[in-house]
Design a protein around this motif. Structure first.
Motif, mmCIF file in Angstrom:
data_model
loop_
_atom_site.group_PDB
_atom_site.id
_atom_site.type_symbol
_atom_site.label_atom_id
_atom_site.label_comp_id
_atom_site.label_asym_id
_atom_site.label_seq_id
_atom_site.Cartn_x
_atom_site.Cartn_y
_atom_site.Cartn_z
ATOM 1 N N GLN A 34 1.051 -0.978 0.130
ATOM 2 C CA GLN A 34 0.279 -0.291 0.107
ATOM 3 C C GLN A 34 0.804 1.090 -0.237
ATOM 4 N N LEU A 35 2.261 0.953 0.211
ATOM 5 C CA LEU A 35 2.714 1.849 0.667
ATOM 6 C C LEU A 35 3.575 2.233 -1.222
ATOM 7 N N GLU A 36 3.945 1.433 -1.529
ATOM 8 C CA GLU A 36 4.532 1.233 -2.595
ATOM 9 C C GLU A 36 5.976 1.223 -2.601
ATOM 10 N N PHE A 37 6.118 0.343 -1.495
ATOM 11 C CA PHE A 37 7.995 -0.056 -0.789
ATOM 12 C C PHE A 37 8.262 -0.392 -2.313
ATOM 13 N N ILE A 376 5.461 9.474 4.395
ATOM 14 C CA ILE A 376 6.077 9.678 6.048
ATOM 15 C C ILE A 376 6.250 8.073 5.727
ATOM 16 N N GLY A 377 5.678 7.171 5.728
ATOM 17 C CA GLY A 377 5.696 5.974 6.008
ATOM 18 C C GLY A 377 6.814 5.047 5.083
ATOM 19 N N ILE A 407 -5.268 1.464 3.470
ATOM 20 C CA ILE A 407 -4.992 3.073 2.850
ATOM 21 C C ILE A 407 -5.449 1.983 2.000
ATOM 22 N N GLY A 408 -7.004 2.279 0.589
ATOM 23 C CA GLY A 408 -7.572 2.528 -0.583
ATOM 24 C C GLY A 408 -8.407 1.082 0.041
ATOM 25 N N ASP A 409 -9.004 1.453 -1.407
ATOM 26 C CA ASP A 409 -10.193 -0.057 -1.303
ATOM 27 C C ASP A 409 -9.982 -1.386 -1.082
ATOM 28 N N ARG A 410 -10.223 -1.641 0.453
ATOM 29 C CA ARG A 410 -9.845 -2.934 0.815
ATOM 30 C C ARG A 410 -11.342 -4.076 0.081
#
Length: 818
Positions: A34-37, A376-377, A407-410
């Motif tokens: 979700q953070l796109e790491f 931040i994440g 974050i986002g639609d789960r």
């Protein structure tokens, strides 16, 4: 810092085969996605220069030990310093030789020529890499520790060079062994005899031959015979051509010679295998050491990729703290910085964990709330993984054990979960896992259900997290949560700024101010009929409408105050500049006055000396003339002329010549009473108390009453050299062998360096230090680029350990450049 041993039996600090320590709790896979790491990892992978770094990247961990994280960051800073200083790291030319090393593990195994050449090439590249870091060991002691585990093995390279050559038969020199040389001499002699015999046979069978073809089939010399005449040739058939038009026959006359050649070739191959086994044995003896060196190369490649990534993002090393305190100073979203360039990304600043532990961010859709939270994440994860972050170096990153994100639609069709249900399941997991060593990021908390019930749930969840002192950032559109954040002592409001004139987001995060969704205002801008707008306001309710109006009005006032504050800051800067300018000018005038006094004293001394000389000469002439009247008269006239000259000098006015006219217009040359200087008027003075005047290279605002017009015209050729206070101080105190550029922007720093090099040469310094600091590396790169092109610079290098490290560039000046 633990050192790296050069013994092949010891492991590097992060060796390939080392047993990994017990891993700290990692961020779960959902949060990473979700953070796109993973996109950061993909970018790192694209920056690797060797096939060895890939495995090191796959082993990347989120460290929990503060010292390990600080050391990893320092390693990247050292590598970035090399790149900024214009020293490319020689990581090219390395092939993956690990399969070859694995193949020679059995005692009698050998490698073919191509594999040996690859090993030789790698050894040479490893030697070059080790030599590079030996040359830079003073400024990069951490990286040099890795390089000490990389060995050249010169004896193996020399043996392969003396034995192997792709241009030789079977890739091996004749001189490799006496036996091989003897065998090849015999082969060549027999092949020459065979060719001679074959030519004689060919003449006999010329009428049956296909264009007198002589070729090799299966290592044997054969004739090309037409198919219809094969029975007429005594010999052994070795096959036909692809078209069937030629049959290859080995005549019986050359069969014995051919058999002898083949037997010798078998002996030749046996001898070559012995040679290849010998070379493979040399490599086998250092096999473990080569693995050790490869692991160190992998680490250097991994660090090099992180340094390249940092340069693309204009990143710096943050401060690492063990307490649950997060401070981001001018942080930028890493992926946006890579895509758009760091200069085009709006930075954010916040502090979490001191006055409050939970930040509730509100604002319109597409205003940047989610991006700010992801920023931040990502910055926290990058720092834990030993990467520099796109933020100021005074940022503080806590080593939290986990980052939990929703974050986002789960929505999940497979598990029969709606969007709201999926969010609740995720929130349940987060509440179970989160503790005071966790960062929690919640996007649009309380959405997907009835707004009042969703708000109530959100307040309960945020209260629970705040009571446990868990660092939390949440976004929402619910108005009730703004009041909750205002009342709770551990929760603070934040908002994304919105331009009220253009109704467009500015993407600036503001702490302490709740935001509005601006839904009605945006709807009006996009053309919804006004009656519908008013009806919507009535449905909202008077109290909520009044609250939103207050927030919007507060937002407008804050933006106006910030605008005035920026304008005031500019004016203060201008005033400081003028005060500094006036101070320098005053000092210049004092020095000029002192110089004039000195000049006047010298002139008076000269006049006195001339007068005394005149009197003595006159007395002498009178005596010689016997007091002749004409001589006495001439003497009196000479003394009177000298007296009148002195009186004229003494009577000269100290102020300007008398003004021709009180009317001052643009372009007039004026006398400035307060400065005792001439200047040129830059604007008409009529009805003005203050006017702008050009004095030398300086423009001043002066009282019009203190100006007097002169008759002369502006002189284009007259140049007044302006001397700054800093230059005067430097001349008075002497130029030091060090220039401190910290706090300057790139342009100011280059100009200051340019001036300083001239001063240093005049002072006679051969070596000076340019202090630019470590920071983000921008100033270091700009100064090194300038020094690389400057002809006054003999050579330059980064500071050694104890000299300022990568925050200093040491410059040796050319003696003949002055």
């Amino acid at each position: 810092m633990p050192s790296i041993s050069t013994s092949p039996t010891e492991e590097p600090r992060r060796g390939e085969d080392a047993v990994a320590p017990e891993s700290p709790r990692h961020t779960d896979e959902n949060s990473l996605q979700q953070l796109e790491f993973p996109k950061i990892v993909e970018k790192l992978a694209s920056l690797l220069a060797t096939p060895f770094g890939v495995k090191e990247l796959a082993r990347m961990e989120f460290a929990a030990d503060p010292q390990a994280v600080r050391e990893a960051l320092d390693e990247v800073v050292e590598m970035a310093g090399l790149l900024d200083g214009g020293y490319p790291v020689p990581l090219g030319g390395l092939n993956d030789i690990r399969p070859h090393l694995e193949r020679i593990k059995p005692e009698n195994a050998y490698l073919e020529v191509e594999a040996l050449l690859e090993i030789k090439s790698n050894l040479q590249a490893m030697g070059e890499l080790a030599h590079f870091f030996r040359e830079h060991k003073d400024e990069t002691p951490r990286l040099a520790a890795y390089a000490r585990g990389i060995h050249y093995h010169r004896n193996i390279v020399q043996e392969i060079d003396a034995t192997v050559d792709p241009g030789q038969p079977e890739g091996i020199y004749d001189r490799a062994t006496p036996e091989l040389r003897e065998i090849r001499i015999k082969i060549r002699s027999l092949e020459a005899e065979q060719a001679k015999a074959l030519r004689q046979v060919q003449k006999r069978y010329a009428e049956y031959s296909q264009d007198e073809i002589v070729t090799l089939r299966d290592g044997r010399m054969v004739l090309g015979i037409l198919p219809n005449f094969v029975q007429k040739v005594s010999g052994i058939v070795h096959g036909t051509s692809g078209s069937g038009a030629t049959v290859f026959v080995e005549p019986m006359e050359t069969l014995q010679l051919s058999n002898q050649v083949q037997n010798l070739k078998i002996r030749e191959r046996t001898e070559i295998i012995k040679i290849l086994r010998f070379l493979a044995g040399l490599v086998r003896e250092v096999r473990e050491d080569l693995y050790f060196g490869i692991r160190n190369i992998a680490m250097l490649d991994f660090i090099h990729a992180k340094a390249r990534l940092a340069r693309e993002m204009n990143a710096a090393a943050p401060q690492i703290t063990e307490r649950a305190h997060l401070k981001i100073a001018n942080g930028r979203h890493p992926l946006l910085a890579l895509k758009m360039g760091p200069g085009r990304v709006v930075p954010l600043s916040l502090e979490l964990g001191t006055d409050f532990t939970t930040l509730l961010v509100t604002g319109p859709n597409a205003g940047g709330k989610t991006v700010a939270m992801k920023t931040i994440g990502l910055l926290l994860l990058m720092a834990r993984a030993g990467m520099l972050i796109p933020a100021d170096p005074d940022s503080e990153i806590p080593l939290l054990s986990n980052v939990l994100v929703d974050i986002g639609d789960r929505q999940s069709l497979e598990q029969d979960l709606s969007t709201f249900s999926a969010h609740i399941v995720r929130l349940r997991d987060i509440l179970e896992k989160a503790d005071e060593r966790t960062l929690v990021l919640l996007d649009e908390i309380g959405t997907g259900t009835d707004p009042r019930e969703g708000s109530a749930l959100a307040i309960a969840i945020l209260s629970e997290l705040a009571e446990k002192n868990i660092l939390t950032i949440a976004t929402t559109h619910h108005g009730e949560l703004k009041a909750f954040a205002h009342q709770h002592p551990r929760v603070e409001n934040g908002s994304m700024e919105f331009n009220l004139e253009t109704l467009e987001p500015t993407y600036r995060l503001r702490i302490g101010v709740p935001g509005s969704s601006y839904a009605v205002e945006i709807a009006r801008r996009y053309g919804l009929p006004e009656p519908l707008i008013q009806q919507a306001r009535r449905h909202v309710g008077a109290a909520k409408d009044k609250l939103e109006a207050l927030i919007i009005d507060l937002d407008a006032r804050i933006q106006e105050l910030e605008k005035k504050n920026r304008e005031l800051s500019i004016k203060i800067t201008e005033a400081e500049g003028m005060r500094s300018l006036y101070r320098r000018q005053s000092e210049e005038l004092k020095r000029s006055k002192q110089a004039l006094k000195q000049q006047a004293a010298e002139e008076a001394q000269r006049i006195l000396q001339d007068a005394n000389a005149l009197i003595e000469r006159t007395v002498k002439e009178i005596r010689q003339s016997g007091a002749d009247k004409s001589a006495i008269k001439a003497a009196r006239e000479a003394v009177q002329a000298q007296k009148e000259q002195v009186e004229a000098i003494l009577a000269a006015p100290e102020t300007a010549p008398e003004a021709e006219s009180p009317l001052l217009i643009k372009g007039d040359v004026v006398w400035i009473e307060s400065l005792g200087e001439e200047g040129e008027l830059l604007e008409d003075a009529q009805d003005k108390t203050k006017v702008r005047v050009q004095v030398g290279n300086v423009k001043l605002n002066l009282d019009a009453a203190g100006l007097r017009k002169l008759s002369k015209q502006p002189s284009e050729s007259r140049v007044i050299r302006t001397v700054t206070g800093e230059q005067v101080d430097a001349r008075r105190e002497g130029v030091k062998p060090e220039l401190d550029l910290r706090g300057m922007d790139s342009q100011e720093a280059v100009e200051a360096t340019d001036r300083y090099l001239d001063q240093a040469l005049e002072e006679g310094w051969e070596e000076v230090r340019i202090v630019h600091g470590k920071g983000t590396g921008v100033l270091r790169r700009r100064i090194n680029e300038f020094l690389s092109r400057d002809k006054r610079v003999e050579e330059k290098r980064l500071g050694k350990w104890g000299e300022g490290d990568t925050g200093v560039t040491v410059v040796r000046l050319r003696k003949d450049s002055h």
